[in-house]
Each structure stands twice: as structure tokens, then as C-alpha cells.
Design an enzyme around this catalytic site. Structure first.
Site, short mmCIF file in Angstrom:
data_model
loop_
_atom_site.label_atom_id
_atom_site.label_comp_id
_atom_site.label_asym_id
_atom_site.label_seq_id
_atom_site.Cartn_x
_atom_site.Cartn_y
_atom_site.Cartn_z
N LYS A 180 31.67 81.72 -96.34
CA LYS A 180 30.57 81.26 -95.52
C LYS A 180 30.47 82.19 -94.33
O LYS A 180 31.00 82.10 -93.28
CB LYS A 180 30.64 79.96 -95.25
CG LYS A 180 29.25 79.21 -95.14
CD LYS A 180 28.29 79.81 -93.98
CE LYS A 180 28.26 78.92 -92.71
NZ LYS A 180 27.31 80.04 -91.71
N GLU A 255 40.57 79.28 -85.61
CA GLU A 255 40.63 80.44 -84.86
C GLU A 255 39.69 80.11 -83.79
O GLU A 255 38.29 80.45 -84.15
CB GLU A 255 40.53 81.63 -85.22
CG GLU A 255 41.64 81.89 -86.32
CD GLU A 255 43.02 82.42 -85.94
OE1 GLU A 255 43.14 82.65 -84.49
OE2 GLU A 255 43.93 82.04 -86.38
N CYS A 289 36.36 87.06 -78.92
CA CYS A 289 37.32 85.90 -78.55
C CYS A 289 38.37 86.10 -77.54
O CYS A 289 38.65 85.24 -76.65
CB CYS A 289 37.80 85.02 -79.94
SG CYS A 289 38.81 86.44 -80.74
N GLU A 386 34.14 79.48 -71.80
CA GLU A 386 33.94 80.72 -72.44
C GLU A 386 32.45 80.99 -72.49
O GLU A 386 31.79 80.16 -73.00
CB GLU A 386 34.39 80.57 -74.08
CG GLU A 386 34.30 81.90 -74.71
CD GLU A 386 34.71 81.69 -76.51
OE1 GLU A 386 34.15 80.85 -76.84
OE2 GLU A 386 35.56 82.61 -76.58
P1 NAD Z 1 30.00 78.87 -84.48
O1 NAD Z 1 31.14 77.98 -84.40
O2 NAD Z 1 28.87 78.45 -84.01
O3 NAD Z 1 29.94 79.44 -85.90
C1 NAD Z 1 31.01 79.87 -86.41
C2 NAD Z 1 30.73 79.91 -88.09
O4 NAD Z 1 30.77 78.44 -88.33
C3 NAD Z 1 29.31 80.29 -88.61
O5 NAD Z 1 29.60 80.79 -89.88
C4 NAD Z 1 28.75 78.88 -88.52
O6 NAD Z 1 27.60 78.73 -89.30
C5 NAD Z 1 29.71 77.89 -89.17
N1 NAD Z 1 29.63 76.59 -88.58
C6 NAD Z 1 29.01 75.91 -87.37
N2 NAD Z 1 28.94 74.90 -87.60
C7 NAD Z 1 29.74 74.36 -88.59
C8 NAD Z 1 30.30 73.24 -89.15
N3 NAD Z 1 29.75 71.84 -88.49
N4 NAD Z 1 30.83 72.78 -90.07
C9 NAD Z 1 31.20 74.00 -90.73
N5 NAD Z 1 30.81 75.50 -90.42
C10 NAD Z 1 30.10 75.55 -89.42
O7 NAD Z 1 30.64 80.27 -83.51
P2 NAD Z 1 29.97 81.64 -83.37
O8 NAD Z 1 28.75 81.36 -82.39
O9 NAD Z 1 29.36 82.07 -84.72
O10 NAD Z 1 31.17 82.55 -82.75
C11 NAD Z 1 31.26 82.44 -81.44
C12 NAD Z 1 32.69 81.84 -81.21
O11 NAD Z 1 33.69 82.07 -82.21
C13 NAD Z 1 33.26 81.74 -80.02
O12 NAD Z 1 33.73 80.58 -79.43
C14 NAD Z 1 34.33 82.78 -80.04
O13 NAD Z 1 35.25 82.70 -79.31
C15 NAD Z 1 34.86 82.09 -81.46
N6 NAD Z 1 35.60 83.33 -82.24
C16 NAD Z 1 36.98 83.46 -82.13
C17 NAD Z 1 37.99 84.17 -82.79
C18 NAD Z 1 39.39 84.02 -82.79
O14 NAD Z 1 40.07 84.79 -83.41
N7 NAD Z 1 39.90 82.88 -82.17
C19 NAD Z 1 37.27 85.39 -83.17
C20 NAD Z 1 36.03 85.51 -82.84
C21 NAD Z 1 35.06 84.46 -82.61
#
Ligand code: NAD
Length: 484
Positions: A180, A255, A289, A386
């Protein structure tokens, strides 16, 4: 509107079950440039069924580790062949300069696939001596079995690389997957699925369902045939996924985000620390991240270091990333633009000293000025949360103990960097800092052979490295009675 994207289920591109779509928006022009299928629970159902079929009865279930490794090596070659295209797909979708994914994300993804090609044939069990069974000798051994169908949920900031981290490991382990991608960046995952088909992966091993988190993501998490959710994204979504997975006893790897400290001691190489801190703050517009967004700097150095970092921020060329010489594009979406500016305003209101940047006014494109705060306290919002934008917060410390205490005074624990010329101090501080990964005199050294993940709010589990592949297996123990 040019791009018309669809799901990729069982080797075939297809529209959403109810034919609904969502727009893809360019962060430079703020205009829609295409659309993608808006996935439904029914689409997830079909994709999971295809993945389950391959896992249990299809050609994939018949392949041994060596054959899976050969397919992964072939996929690595194809990703290398198309690496410029893949880097451009990711960069254009979020307004990032394509130079960064070409230099960082793609080489890392290719190396991950090549490393996983080797791991596929190394997921061995053990023979374990035991005390026997009611006086009769036994032979006990373990085997590593694939955990099952995986739901891989990916964010928008480094989409191809993060998708590959998950796929390389889970395919090595013999799992199948429904990906996804983020609603902002479905392109590269769809192209990767096509490359896997070209490499010879059976249809149904890799499926991609595009759409929203609260629709496709949630349906994946709630599906009884999905054995594991591998999620990268925000703590808020991670928390919800953990709740759902907990009730269903699904395996989860989370993550999540970070507020990673970069600790600069006064015995560090000034220039190296400055370059590393600037990279850790401004790479990918700070939407990383592991962004080293909390700069802890020793008092004797603080003023000079802050001024130099502010100069580095002023020197960043912000604009349309497709123009030559531009180093930083806009942040990825309007919500992100508003969020980053809200934090910058809060930093000013809470009394930190603004050395560079500041609140950006909305023009065309979601451009944020690289921003540096000095004289901040660790209890300010700009030091605790963050921000996920190009904003650095400088906090001054006097002693090594104070630096460690500040570094650990965070709900996050993803990464940390120690800048020092004293090797003993470097190891002392690295041992004391609570984080999944510590770089000594280098910011965020990612490598295909290294595990990656966080502690505390930064997540659960590791991906990458051999331990990342093991995380997609279940260890089964088999005991046979050996009567005399
Ligand atoms: P997000 O949580 O909004 O979305 C991430 C993914 O999850 C998207 O595909 C989204 O559609 C999906 N999603 C959202 N809500 C969901 C739910 N309730 N159930 C299932 N899936 C859901 O995050 P984002 O804005 O896309 O990314 C930014 C975040 O990701 C930041 O907090 C960043 O630090 C983190 N990140 C972490 C790493 C790591 O390796 N630790 C790497 C990259 C990004």
C-alpha cells in the site's frame, strides 16, 4: 492530467472495484497531474487472495531459497537499469531534487535487493541438544518458515527505497505481499511490480493497491489472512495499526518518526560537523525520519556553530527542483507546509532565537525556507515534536553527562549522531544514547547490511540487514523420538 495509474493485482493493472479515483498533485504547481485507483476493501480482498494463493499453492510456494535469490538478483539488475526513471518518479511526486534519490535511495535499494538475494538461501535452522523425552533420546531441529502474506504500508518521503527494504527481506524469506504505497507517491511501487514481473516473479507474489490509509491501509490491517503488517509512517497511524494488530495477534514492524539529536562536542572537526548537521537537517527538505533536527552543541562552540549553520541555511538554493542549481524543492503537500510553518511560529512564540529562515508565506508551490533556531530549550515544541521539514533547533550543553541526558530526554529514539575527536568519548556516548542507530562522525549511515529501526515512539522491530530478513520468518521446532 496525464498519469492514469491503477492497482496491480495478480500481475494485471486494474481499476478500483467501484472505479473511484483520487488526484495526484504536484507540490511545485499545486496542480493535479494525474490520478490513481482509489482502493476499496474489495480490492484488498482480491490482492490478499492472490498473495495467499501464491504462498500456499502457486509456483512461488515451490521455489527454494536459491531460486528466490536468483529472482531477487535479476530484480536488482532491472532496478539498476531503470534507476534514473525510478528516482525521477519519486522526486517529481514530492517535489524533491532527483539528484538525492539518484545518489542515495536508488543505490541503497539496489544494494538491498542484492544483499537479500544472498540471504534467501541462508535462512537456516538449528539442531538443538535436549534432555530427551521421558528417558528416550530425541532429535530436535528448527526450520525458518515464511511468516505469511505481508501488508507493506509505505510513506511518501523515500517511497522506492522504503518499499524495497520491505520487499527484499520478505521475498528472501518466501513471503508474498500486498503493498500500500502512500497516496502521494504510488508511481515507483507500481513500476517496481512491473519490473518484478519482468524478472520472472510469479503473478500474485507482489500486488500493489493504491489509495488512502484509512481505506486500503485499514482494510489490510484488519484482513485475517494478512499475517504481518510492516509499516513505515507516523506514530499516530502506527498506534492505530498496533491496536488493530494486537487484537488479531498479527506480527507488526513499525518504523515511525524521530527527533534525532546530533551532539556536537567542542573537540569535533568543525567543518565535518557543520556539513553533517546541514545534511541531516536539509536533505529531502528535512522530510527524513532520521533527520538530525535537534542539534545539541557544546557551549564554547555554540555561537560560532549556530552562525555557520545559519549561513549554510541561507546558502541553500530553494526553488523548482527541476531547474539546474536548485538544491531544495517544496515540502510534499499543503498539510506539511502548514504544519512546518505552525512549528516555526511556535518556536518564535516560545522564545527561541531565529537565526535563519522563518515562517514562509504561501506562494505558488509549498516552499519552506531552511530555518535555524538557537538558544532553544529541550522542553520547547520545536525540540520535542517531529516537524518533518527543514527546521533545526540548537540547544546548548556544558558537559558530556548533560548532552547524554538531553539526547535521551525525548519520546523518540530512532537515530543519533556524535561529533567528537575523542574516540573513547564517542563510544561512551554511543553506548549511553537510547536510539536504534548511532553514527559517530557521520549522519545516518544507511547500508543494506545494517538493521534499521527505533526504540520508544520511533517504533518496534528492525528492517534491513540479515535480522530484517529473519523478521519475516517464524521459527518452527520439530522433535523426533529416537527409540534405542
Ligand atoms: P502516515 O502515517 O500519514 O502515512 C504512512 C502510510 O500509512 C501511508 O501509506 C498512509 O496512507 C498509511 N496510513 C495512514 N493511516 C493509516 C491507518 N490508520 N492504517 C493503515 N495505514 C495508514 O505518514 P507519512 O506522512 O506518509 O510519513 C511521514 C512519517 O513517516 C513521519 O513520521 C516519518 O518520520 C515516518 N517515517 C519513518 C521512517 C523510519 O524508517 N522510521 C522512514 C520514513 C518515514
Amino acid at each position: 492530467m496525464t498519469e492514469h495509474l491503477n492497482h496491480f493485482i495478480e500481475g494485471t493493472p486494474c481499476e478500483a472495484f467501484d472505479r473511484r479515483r483520487f488526484d495526484l498533485v504536484n507540490p511545485v504547481t499545486e496542480q493535479a497531474y494525474g490520478s490513481s485507483a482509489r482502493g476499496t476493501r474489495e480490492d484488498v480482498e482480491r490482492a490478499v487472495a492472490a498473495a495467499r494463493h501464491q504462498l500456499e499453492r502457486g509456483g512461488w510456494s515451490q521455489l527454494g531459497g536459491a531460486q528466490r535469490g536468483r529472482l531477487l538478483a535479476k530484480l536488482a539488475d532491472l532496478v539498476e537499469r531503470d534507476s534514473e526513471l525510478l528516482a525521477d518518479l519519486d522526486a517529481n511526486a514530492i517535489g524533491r531534487s532527483p539528484i538525492e534519490p539518484r545518489r542515495m535511495d536508488l543505490p541503497n535499494a539496489i544494494a538491498n535487493l542484492r544483499a537479500a538475494a544472498g540471504w534467501a538461501n541462508q535462512l537456516e535452522g538449528r539442531t538443538i541438544p535436549t534432555g530427551g523425552y521421558f528417558g528416550t533420546k530425541t532429535l530436535s531441529y528448527t526450520v525458518r518458515e515464511p511468516v505469511g502474506v505481508v501488508g507493506a504500508i509505505v510513506p511518501w518521503n523515500s517511497p522506492l527505497m522504503i518499499t524495497v527494504w520491505k520487499l527484499a527481506a520478505l521475498l528472501a524469506a518466501g513471503c508474498t505481499v500486498v503493498v500500500k504505497p502512500s497516496e502521494e507517491t504510488p508511481q515507483s511501487a507500481l513500476h517496481l511490480a512491473l519490473l518484478a514481473q519482468e524478472a520472472g516473479f510469479p503473478d500474485g507474489v507482489i500486488n500493489v493497491v493504491t489509495g488512502y490509509g484509512n481505506e486500503v491501509g485499514r482494510a489490510l490491517c484488519e484482513h485475517p489472512d494478512v499475517a504481518k503488517i510492516s509499516f513505515t509512517g507516523s506514530p499516530e497511524a502506527g498506534r492505530e495499526i498496533q491496536r488493530t494488530a494486537g487484537v488479531l495477534f498479527k506480527r507488526v514492524a513499525l518504523e515511525l518518526g524521530g527527533k534525532s539529536p546530533q551532539i556536537v562536542f567542542d573537540d569535533a572537526s568543525f567543518d565535518d560537523a557543520l556539513r553533517g548537521c546541514a545534511l541531516g537537517l536539509f536533505a529531502n527538505q528535512g522530510q527524513v525520519c532520521a533527520a538530525g533536527s535537534r542539534i545539541l552543541v557544546q557551549r564554547s562552540l555554540a555561537e560560532r556553530f549556530g552562525a555557520a549553520l545559519a549561513e549554510a541555511a541561507h546558502a541553500v538554493n530553494v526553488g523548482d527542483p527541476r531547474e539546474p542549481g536548485v538544491q531544495m524543492g517544496p515540502v510534499a503537500k499543503k498539510a506539511q507546509f502548514d504544519r512546518v510553518n505552525r512549528y516555526i511560529q511556535r518556536g518564535i512564540d516560545q522564545g527561541a532565537t531565529l537565526l535563519a529562515g522563518g515562517v514562509s508565506t504561501p506562494e505558488q508551490g509549498w516552499f519552506v525556507r531552511p530555518t535555524i533556531f538557537a538558544n532553544a530549550r529541550n522542553d520547547m515544541d520545536i525540540a520535542r515534536d517531529e516537524i518533518f521539514g527543514p527546521v533545526g533547533t540548537l540547544i546548548t550543553f556544558d558537559s558530556e553527562d548533560e548532552a547524554i541526558a538531553l539526547a535521551n530526554d525525548s519520546t523518540y529514539g530512532l537515530a543519533a549522531t556524535v561529533w567528537t575527536g575523542d574516540l573513547a568519548r564517542a563510544h561512551r556516548v554511543a553506548a549511553a544514547v537510547k536510539a536504534g542507530a548511532v553514527g559517530i562522525n557521520c549522519w545516518s549511515p544507511l547500508d543494506a547490511n545494517l538493521p534499521w529501526g527505533g526504540v520508544k515512539t520511533s517504533g518496534i522491530g528492525r528492517e534491513g540487514g540479515f535480522s530484517g530478513a529473519l523478521a519475516y520468518t517464524e521459527e518452527k521446532v520439530i522433535t523426533v523420538l529416537l527409540p534405542a
